[in-house]
Design an enzyme around this catalytic site. Sequence first.
Site, PDB file in Angstrom:
ATOM      1  N   ASP A  29       0.843  -1.186   0.000  1.00  0.00           N
ATOM      2  CA  ASP A  29       0.000   0.000   0.000  1.00  0.00           C
ATOM      3  C   ASP A  29       0.883   1.242   0.000  1.00  0.00           C
ATOM      4  O   ASP A  29       1.892   1.318   0.705  1.00  0.00           O
ATOM      5  CB  ASP A  29      -0.916  -0.004   1.232  1.00  0.00           C
ATOM      6  CG  ASP A  29      -2.068   0.977   1.095  1.00  0.00           C
ATOM      7  OD1 ASP A  29      -3.222   0.529   0.983  1.00  0.00           O
ATOM      8  OD2 ASP A  29      -1.807   2.214   1.089  1.00  0.00           O
ATOM      9  N   ILE A  30       0.488   2.237  -0.775  1.00  0.00           N
ATOM     10  CA  ILE A  30       1.289   3.463  -0.926  1.00  0.00           C
ATOM     11  C   ILE A  30       1.253   4.329   0.334  1.00  0.00           C
ATOM     12  O   ILE A  30       2.154   5.157   0.542  1.00  0.00           O
ATOM     13  CB  ILE A  30       0.800   4.260  -2.161  1.00  0.00           C
ATOM     14  CG1 ILE A  30       1.876   5.181  -2.689  1.00  0.00           C
ATOM     15  CG2 ILE A  30      -0.486   5.011  -1.872  1.00  0.00           C
ATOM     16  CD1 ILE A  30       1.562   5.768  -4.059  1.00  0.00           C
ATOM     17  N   ASN A  86     -12.943  -3.104   2.434  1.00  0.00           N
ATOM     18  CA  ASN A  86     -13.899  -2.013   2.592  1.00  0.00           C
ATOM     19  C   ASN A  86     -14.848  -2.018   1.400  1.00  0.00           C
ATOM     20  O   ASN A  86     -14.414  -2.252   0.271  1.00  0.00           O
ATOM     21  CB  ASN A  86     -13.157  -0.671   2.672  1.00  0.00           C
ATOM     22  CG  ASN A  86     -12.216  -0.617   3.857  1.00  0.00           C
ATOM     23  OD1 ASN A  86     -12.536  -1.123   4.930  1.00  0.00           O
ATOM     24  ND2 ASN A  86     -11.051  -0.016   3.669  1.00  0.00           N
ATOM     25  N   GLY A  92     -15.895   2.698   3.770  1.00  0.00           N
ATOM     26  CA  GLY A  92     -14.589   3.345   3.664  1.00  0.00           C
ATOM     27  C   GLY A  92     -13.831   3.019   2.400  1.00  0.00           C
ATOM     28  O   GLY A  92     -12.622   3.242   2.322  1.00  0.00           O
ATOM     29  N   GLN A  93     -14.512   2.501   1.380  1.00  0.00           N
ATOM     30  CA  GLN A  93     -13.823   2.167   0.129  1.00  0.00           C
ATOM     31  C   GLN A  93     -13.503   3.429  -0.652  1.00  0.00           C
ATOM     32  O   GLN A  93     -14.380   4.281  -0.846  1.00  0.00           O
ATOM     33  CB  GLN A  93     -14.700   1.230  -0.715  1.00  0.00           C
ATOM     34  CG  GLN A  93     -14.006   0.730  -1.973  1.00  0.00           C
ATOM     35  CD  GLN A  93     -14.840  -0.301  -2.738  1.00  0.00           C
ATOM     36  OE1 GLN A  93     -15.994  -0.549  -2.407  1.00  0.00           O
ATOM     37  NE2 GLN A  93     -14.246  -0.892  -3.761  1.00  0.00           N
ATOM     38  N   HIS A  99     -10.172  -5.107  -3.317  1.00  0.00           N
ATOM     39  CA  HIS A  99      -8.862  -5.413  -2.758  1.00  0.00           C
ATOM     40  C   HIS A  99      -9.016  -5.817  -1.309  1.00  0.00           C
ATOM     41  O   HIS A  99      -9.878  -5.301  -0.602  1.00  0.00           O
ATOM     42  CB  HIS A  99      -7.934  -4.205  -2.859  1.00  0.00           C
ATOM     43  CG  HIS A  99      -8.548  -2.921  -2.386  1.00  0.00           C
ATOM     44  ND1 HIS A  99      -9.419  -2.185  -3.163  1.00  0.00           N
ATOM     45  CD2 HIS A  99      -8.449  -2.261  -1.209  1.00  0.00           C
ATOM     46  CE1 HIS A  99      -9.815  -1.111  -2.493  1.00  0.00           C
ATOM     47  NE2 HIS A  99      -9.259  -1.141  -1.296  1.00  0.00           N
ATOM     48  N   HIS A 101      -6.967  -5.717   2.185  1.00  0.00           N
ATOM     49  CA  HIS A 101      -5.814  -5.175   2.899  1.00  0.00           C
ATOM     50  C   HIS A 101      -5.287  -6.271   3.834  1.00  0.00           C
ATOM     51  O   HIS A 101      -6.067  -6.881   4.573  1.00  0.00           O
ATOM     52  CB  HIS A 101      -6.223  -4.004   3.794  1.00  0.00           C
ATOM     53  CG  HIS A 101      -6.793  -2.816   3.089  1.00  0.00           C
ATOM     54  ND1 HIS A 101      -6.088  -1.641   2.915  1.00  0.00           N
ATOM     55  CD2 HIS A 101      -8.017  -2.593   2.551  1.00  0.00           C
ATOM     56  CE1 HIS A 101      -6.863  -0.744   2.298  1.00  0.00           C
ATOM     57  NE2 HIS A 101      -8.036  -1.298   2.071  1.00  0.00           N
TER      58      HIS A 101
END
Length: 113
Positions: A29-30, A86, A92-93, A99, A101
Amino acid sequence: MDCIFCRIVRKEINSNIIYEDDTVLAFEDIAPQAPVHILVIPKKHYSTLLDMDQKDKELIGHIFMVIKNIVKQKNVQQSGFRVVMNCNSQGGQTVFHIHFHILAGRQMHWPPG
Ligand code: AMP
């Protein structure tokens, strides 16, 4: 398709890839929210979980086996980890390519924010 994760799949955008096969990609994740924060995605575009159906059961199962292998590779299987998806606004998407997490490396809390 102008989807950021589809562009990552096509390698048009750089990412730190952790795992890749014909159907699944995993990358860091960035904006990591934990020492280990990896996203596991199907290469095929689905906006949300609601776009999956019975024919995708094998893919979902495969994704979870990939998640299991990654947590072992990261050596967090015993200390623990969290897997989150999410979905839609109140879930909270923010990226509409599904994806999971993987979060690990610190104490998680419940309930999540
Ligand atoms: P969500 O809020 O569940 O939709 O999660 C989207 C996640 O994608 C967030 O944790 C972002 O930090 C992450 N993200 C967005 N753009 C990128 C990118 N280019 N490379 C890696 N992770 C990204």
